[in-house]
Design an enzyme around this catalytic site. Structure first.
Site, PDB file in Angstrom:
ATOM      1  CD  GLN A 116      -3.971  -0.708  -7.212  1.00  0.00           C
ATOM      2  OE1 GLN A 116      -4.628  -0.383  -6.159  1.00  0.00           O
ATOM      3  NE2 GLN A 116      -2.646  -0.508  -7.467  1.00  0.00           N
ATOM      4  CB  SER A 119      -3.381  -7.231  -4.032  1.00  0.00           C
ATOM      5  OG  SER A 119      -2.847  -5.935  -3.847  1.00  0.00           O
ATOM      6  CB  SER A 154     -10.566  -0.595  -2.787  1.00  0.00           C
ATOM      7  OG  SER A 154      -9.608  -0.921  -1.586  1.00  0.00           O
ATOM      8  CD  GLU A 237      -1.605   2.445  -4.477  1.00  0.00           C
ATOM      9  OE1 GLU A 237      -0.600   1.844  -5.182  1.00  0.00           O
ATOM     10  OE2 GLU A 237      -2.598   1.842  -3.651  1.00  0.00           O
ATOM     11  CD  GLU A 370       5.703  -3.391   8.217  1.00  0.00           C
ATOM     12  OE1 GLU A 370       4.869  -3.122   7.404  1.00  0.00           O
ATOM     13  OE2 GLU A 370       5.564  -3.122   9.460  1.00  0.00           O
TER      14      GLU A 370
HETATM   15  C1  LIG Z   1      -8.009  -1.429   3.064  1.00  0.00           C
HETATM   16  C2  LIG Z   1      -7.217  -2.008   1.906  1.00  0.00           C
HETATM   17  C3  LIG Z   1      -7.550  -1.712   0.632  1.00  0.00           C
HETATM   18  C4  LIG Z   1      -6.759  -2.282  -0.419  1.00  0.00           C
HETATM   19  N1  LIG Z   1      -7.192  -1.985  -1.726  1.00  0.00           N
HETATM   20  C5  LIG Z   1      -6.758  -2.517  -2.721  1.00  0.00           C
HETATM   21  C6  LIG Z   1      -7.125  -2.490  -3.942  1.00  0.00           C
HETATM   22  O1  LIG Z   1      -7.912  -1.648  -4.260  1.00  0.00           O
HETATM   23  N2  LIG Z   1      -6.327  -3.136  -4.953  1.00  0.00           N
HETATM   24  C7  LIG Z   1      -5.261  -3.989  -4.625  1.00  0.00           C
HETATM   25  O2  LIG Z   1      -4.758  -4.308  -5.674  1.00  0.00           O
HETATM   26  N3  LIG Z   1      -4.923  -4.125  -3.455  1.00  0.00           N
HETATM   27  C8  LIG Z   1      -5.545  -3.541  -2.602  1.00  0.00           C
HETATM   28  N4  LIG Z   1      -5.221  -3.853  -1.227  1.00  0.00           N
HETATM   29  C9  LIG Z   1      -3.950  -4.758  -1.127  1.00  0.00           C
HETATM   30  C10 LIG Z   1      -2.795  -4.306  -0.359  1.00  0.00           C
HETATM   31  O3  LIG Z   1      -2.026  -3.321  -1.493  1.00  0.00           O
HETATM   32  C11 LIG Z   1      -1.941  -5.228   0.073  1.00  0.00           C
HETATM   33  O4  LIG Z   1      -2.557  -5.867   1.152  1.00  0.00           O
HETATM   34  C12 LIG Z   1      -0.415  -4.797   0.414  1.00  0.00           C
HETATM   35  O5  LIG Z   1       0.345  -4.485  -0.601  1.00  0.00           O
HETATM   36  C13 LIG Z   1       0.345  -5.845   1.288  1.00  0.00           C
HETATM   37  O6  LIG Z   1       0.421  -7.076   0.843  1.00  0.00           O
HETATM   38  P1  LIG Z   1      -0.247  -8.501   1.657  1.00  0.00           P
HETATM   39  O7  LIG Z   1      -1.508  -8.068   2.382  1.00  0.00           O
HETATM   40  O8  LIG Z   1      -0.171  -9.720   0.795  1.00  0.00           O
HETATM   41  O9  LIG Z   1       0.869  -8.482   2.884  1.00  0.00           O
HETATM   42  P2  LIG Z   1       2.402  -9.221   2.888  1.00  0.00           P
HETATM   43  O10 LIG Z   1       2.937  -9.017   1.637  1.00  0.00           O
HETATM   44  O11 LIG Z   1       2.086 -10.765   3.099  1.00  0.00           O
HETATM   45  O12 LIG Z   1       2.890  -8.792   4.117  1.00  0.00           O
HETATM   46  C14 LIG Z   1       2.539  -9.366   5.703  1.00  0.00           C
HETATM   47  C15 LIG Z   1       3.568  -8.406   6.347  1.00  0.00           C
HETATM   48  O13 LIG Z   1       4.810  -8.906   6.193  1.00  0.00           O
HETATM   49  C16 LIG Z   1       5.520  -7.537   5.757  1.00  0.00           C
HETATM   50  N5  LIG Z   1       6.539  -7.569   4.660  1.00  0.00           N
HETATM   51  C17 LIG Z   1       6.208  -8.283   3.477  1.00  0.00           C
HETATM   52  N6  LIG Z   1       7.492  -8.165   2.818  1.00  0.00           N
HETATM   53  C18 LIG Z   1       8.272  -7.449   3.535  1.00  0.00           C
HETATM   54  C19 LIG Z   1       9.746  -7.167   3.435  1.00  0.00           C
HETATM   55  N7  LIG Z   1      10.336  -7.503   2.150  1.00  0.00           N
HETATM   56  N8  LIG Z   1      10.416  -6.742   4.310  1.00  0.00           N
HETATM   57  C20 LIG Z   1       9.585  -6.503   5.522  1.00  0.00           C
HETATM   58  N9  LIG Z   1       8.504  -6.734   5.737  1.00  0.00           N
HETATM   59  C21 LIG Z   1       7.936  -7.489   4.858  1.00  0.00           C
HETATM   60  C22 LIG Z   1       4.460  -6.485   5.228  1.00  0.00           C
HETATM   61  O14 LIG Z   1       4.912  -5.124   5.619  1.00  0.00           O
HETATM   62  C23 LIG Z   1       3.062  -7.140   6.223  1.00  0.00           C
HETATM   63  O15 LIG Z   1       3.422  -6.558   7.577  1.00  0.00           O
HETATM   64  C24 LIG Z   1      -5.853  -3.151  -0.090  1.00  0.00           C
HETATM   65  C25 LIG Z   1      -5.129  -3.596   1.402  1.00  0.00           C
HETATM   66  C26 LIG Z   1      -6.080  -2.915   2.285  1.00  0.00           C
HETATM   67  C27 LIG Z   1      -5.716  -3.269   3.655  1.00  0.00           C
END
Ligand SMILES: Cc1cc2nc3c(=O)[nH]c(=O)nc-3n(C[C@H](O)[C@H](O)[C@H](O)COP(=O)(O)OP(=O)(O)OC[C@H]3O[C@@H](n4cnc5c(N)ncnc54)[C@H](O)[C@@H]3O)c2cc1C
Lengths: 400, 395
Positions: A116, A119, A154, A237, A370
């Site tokens: 996928q 991100s 992933s 998902e 969150e």
């Molecule tokens: C093990 C793993 C596998 C993954 N696999 C994939 C994959 O295969 N394909 C893919 O596309 N993505 C993948 N991801 C990515 C994942 O979808 C994102 O990490 C996730 O959506 C969070 O985005 P971010 O990491 O940018 O965090 P951010 O959006 O930067 O968030 C940082 C912190 O702020 C909080 N936050 C953000 N916005 C808000 C809000 N509006 N209100 C309150 N709190 C908020 C979050 O909850 C988090 O605690 C994977 C992630 C992990 C950890």
């Protein structure tokens, strides 16, 4: 066989016919899976010819139980989870007839693994802010050229195909100019680099897309409608996470309970209290999941689905944390820090330290806790959205 | 490792049937018309929380009191699943009716003891003509040792078979003396079920030698009393062994179904709080649009949804006599008590000053929730039972 006519008894009969024609003991794994798909017993609620029979979703259990009893080979959902849980329902909902015929069969059998590409470094929770660009190719044949960077992907290292969202019109507000594609991971310009994670291994990756050509025939849905398509993926998902049936004391609680029983020297009173609290919560989560499945079976899907992912994320983290403590000196050790690129996601295998570290991802992947709490509050409880000012701005004018 | 394992889980039906939903609708509309919060408060302030008219309609017209009683004894021949639905609604209304005493444990005790006297009494209870309270402390938990503070002090006025002479179900009358504290709903009961050293006895609550001293209870909606017997006449219903087994079963059912009362209570608290936060404005916004509050309520929703699964599991396991029912009940009690208290506490907190007033019903729920968390065993006691059943021994 028409949709209305498919009954549990007929499915059972068909399953037995499949087993008779392809005895699991003497049939190669992939041959058996192919035959199962062609018999419409892969996902019975899919249409005929696409691995299903248009039967009620609930009847899948009838087929699965019979196959399990016969020790038939299964496709490993841990290896092809993104394809099964996310790509497939989206292709089914938005794909052309050709796309469905081309992609669903190898996907289900596991011949083609999916990943996928959603991100990006600058677009995680705020996925609609993504900046990977797709523009029509200069040669005028309607195909697309994609440039950008995806992250935390992933299985990108084992995937043959990807679901991809990219921006096709930066002048529109962020939820509008997005288009959804099926991307060939072997196409020139796709570069996958292992991204080492907290556990030491590289289960996810960075993916660089440089001048990647995608034929227009691999666009899913209309140009500019990518967000609606992506929402289907994201909904599925969350349903697919936490949708697995587990026995009492299944999942993360199992190894802790086993260590407690088998190693009396590790027991302390305070750990006992925490263990019992978590054992009870794990059992309640199991029952909540079971109730959700029964609601789905009765045709009344409840909102509990979004809650299950929240519940399991918290539980997995607390239970695995307790386990490390319970192990005492042994909890100070870690099995292996070598950079590995695993083929499957293994939540319960390996040692306690790995479980503890890997569980940290449960509240991040697939939507953070969150974000899920926001969804429950707004869509289940009907609480008002927070005021926001990013919805109507052109994507190119957003702060970043 | 060949370590022992917890009993594997019996298959459970965790949904509500159509008949159960109909029952719910009937009970809910009765409570809406006869038992709103203002009416409950008014009765409490008048010193007589129980509403006999409400009880008669609930027990007799709707048939709720006889759900666990077989049809041949004038009951509905239904099961714990239906009784659980009634309790959800009673919890949602914090209704001051003696259901959790008369229609569940008292009924179960009588069902556990054979004999014509038991059958007669069951008929009366099922018809809503009489109310019966087990003379046991409300805190008494399944699995805990049974107290026996009441002594058989001799043959009663009518003579009859003595404790040594008759067998279980003998119809002898004996005189009883002793006192039991924290008996729920004793004040409104017609009959008390008394465990004495020589067996189980039915004691007419208004007979000579019986005094019921009301206690000032934390929970205004479930009155408590100390029951003192001073040479009171009791009709013998069962021998000690039968009585103890029947009481053990009744405590298990009571604890399992209390989870449904706690669920209903928690649901009310969540729904009220959500409704309040959607309409109350501070800082030029509805309070419910603040994420700090949204997340608290979303977590509470998840807790309540989980409590529903746990409570339904307990009701279904009791209804089907599942072999792992004691474990399922212990899990439900260990979980639901805390959820109800948390829901009520959040309800008070998120209503702000309004939540601290006597006029707003939140306090009725908080008091009921906290008292419920002590009733029929604390969460800690039930976790101890889980440890036994799941073979997770203490150090
Ligand atoms: C093990 C793993 C596998 C993954 N696999 C994939 C994959 O295969 N394909 C893919 O596309 N993505 C993948 N991801 C990515 C994942 O979808 C994102 O990490 C996730 O959506 C969070 O985005 P971010 O990491 O940018 O965090 P951010 O959006 O930067 O968030 C940082 C912190 O702020 C909080 N936050 C953000 N916005 C808000 C809000 N509006 N209100 C309150 N709190 C908020 C979050 O909850 C988090 O605690 C994977 C992630 C992990 C950890």
């Amino acid at each position: 066989m028409t949709a209305a006519a498919v009954t549990a008894a007929q499915l059972l009969l068909r399953t037995r016919e499949l087993l008779a024609a392809h005895p699991p003991a003497t049939t190669a794994r992939e041959d058996f899976l192919r035959a199962r798909f062609d018999a419409g017993l892969a996902w019975v609620h899919y249409p005929e010819g696409l691995g299903g029979l248009g039967a009620p979703r609930t009847l899948q259990a009838v087929v699965d139980a019979e196959l399990e009893a016969a020790a038939a080979p299964d496709n490993d959902p841990r290896r092809i989870g993104i394809g099964l849980g996310m790509a497939a329902p989206t292709i089914l909902a938005y794909g052309t007839e050709e796309q469905k015929r081309r992609f669903l069969r190898p996907l289900w059998i596991g011949e083609e693994v999916w990943c996928q590409l959603f991100s990006e470094p600058g677009a995680g929770s705020d996925l609609a802010a993504l900046g990977t660009r797709a523009v029509r190719a200069a040669d005028g044949d309607g195909d697309w050229v994609v440039d950008g960077q995806k992250v935390w992907t992933s299985s990108a290292h084992t995937a043959r195909w990807a679901i991809l969202i990219a921006r096709t019109d930066p002048a529109l507000p962020k939820h509008q100019g997005i288009t959804y594609f099926l991307c060939d991971m072997h196409a020139p310009g796709v570069e996958v680099r292992p991204l080492r994670q907290i556990t030491g291994e590289a289960e996810f990756n960075e993916v660089f897309l440089t001048g990647v050509k995608i034929p227009d025939a691999h666009r899913l849905g209309e140009v500019g409608q990518g967000w609606a398509v992506a929402r289907t993926t994201l909904m599925n998902e969350r349903v697919s996470i936490g949708g697995m049936r587990i026995p009492r004391e299944g999942g993360m609680i199992a190894p802790v309970a086993a260590a407690w029983r088998g190693r009396p020297e590790l027991r302390t009173h305070s750990l006992h209290q925490r263990l019992l609290e978590l054992w009870v919560e794990a059992e309640v989560a199991r029952l909540t999941g079971e109730r959700l499945r029964q609601q789905l079976a009765a045709g009344a899907p409840g909102p509990e689905g979004s809650g299950m992912k929240l519940a399991f994320a918290r539980l997995n983290q607390e239970i695995s944390g307790l386990e490390v403590e319970l192990l005492g000196e042994e909890g100070l050790l870690y099995e292996d820090w070598t950079l590995r690129r695993p083929e499957i996601v293994d939540f319960t295998g390996r040692d306690a330290g790995y479980r503890y570290l890997r569980a940290k991802g449960n509240s991040i992947e697939g939507g953070t806790s969150e974000i899920l709490l926001n969804i429950v509050a707004e869509r289940v409880l009907g609480l008002p959205a927070e005021p926001r000012d990013d919805k109507d701005l052109a994507w190119k004018d957003l702060a970043r | 490792m060949s370590a022992p394992n917890p009993p594997s889980a019996a298959p459970l039906d965790l949904l509500y049937s159509e008949a159960e939903e109909e029952l719910r609708t009937a009970v809910r509309s009765l409570l809406a018309s006869r038992c709103d919060a203002a009416a409950v408060l008014a009765r409490i302030e008048g010193g007589a929380p129980h509403d006999p008219v409400l009880w008669r309609v609930l027990a007799a017209d709707i048939g709720a009191a006889g759900l666990l009683v077989p049809e041949k004894l004038g009951g509905q021949g239904a099961s714990h699943r239906e009784a659980a639905v009634v309790l959800e609604e009673l919890g949602r209304a914090a209704a001051p009716v003696p259901y959790l005493t008369s229609a569940v444990p008292a009924t179960e005790i009588l069902l556990g003891c054979d004999g014509a006297d038991c059958a007669d009494l069951l008929r009366e209870l099922a018809a809503g003509r009489r109310v019966c309270a087990p003379a046991l402390p409300l805190t008494l938990a399944p699995g805990a040792p049974l107290p026996a503070p009441v002594r058989d002090t001799g043959a009663g006025p009518g003579g009859g078979t003595g404790p040594g002479g008759g067998h279980g179900g003998g119809t002898g009358t004996r005189t009883l003396s002793g006192s039991v504290t924290s008996v729920a709903d004793a004040a409104g009961a017609d009959v008390l079920l008394v465990l004495a050293d020589t067996g189980l006895y039915a004691v007419q609550a208004d007979s000579p030698g019986v005094s019921r001293t009301p206690l000032v209870a934390l929970d205004l909606t479930r009155p408590l009393a100390t029951v003192t017997l001073d040479g009171a006449a009791g009709t013998r219903l069962a021998d000690p062994a039968t009585a103890r087994a029947a009481i053990a079963g009744a405590l298990l059912s009571g604890a399992g179904l209390l989870a449904s009362e706690q669920l209903g209570l928690a649901e009310w608290c969540l729904a009220q709080t959500v409704a309040h936060l959607r309409t109350r404005h501070q800082f030029n916004r509805p309070l419910g649009s603040f994420q700090a509050l949204k997340h608290r309520l979303a977590r509470l929703w998840l807790d309540v949804a989980s409590a529903r699964a746990a409570a339904r599991a307990a009701a279904d396991a009791l209804a089907t006599g599942a072999p792992d029912a004691p474990l399922t009940v212990a899990v439900a009690q260990a979980y639901c008590s805390g959820v109800a208290v948390k829901a009520a506490e959040e309800c008070v907190q998120l209503h702000g000053g309004i939540g601290m007033t006597w006029e707003h019903p939140a306090h009725l729920y908080l008091k009921r929730a906290k008292a419920d968390s002590l009733a029929l065993g604390t969460a800690g006691h039930h976790r101890g039972l889980v440890a036994d059943f799941a073979e997770l021994p203490s150090p």
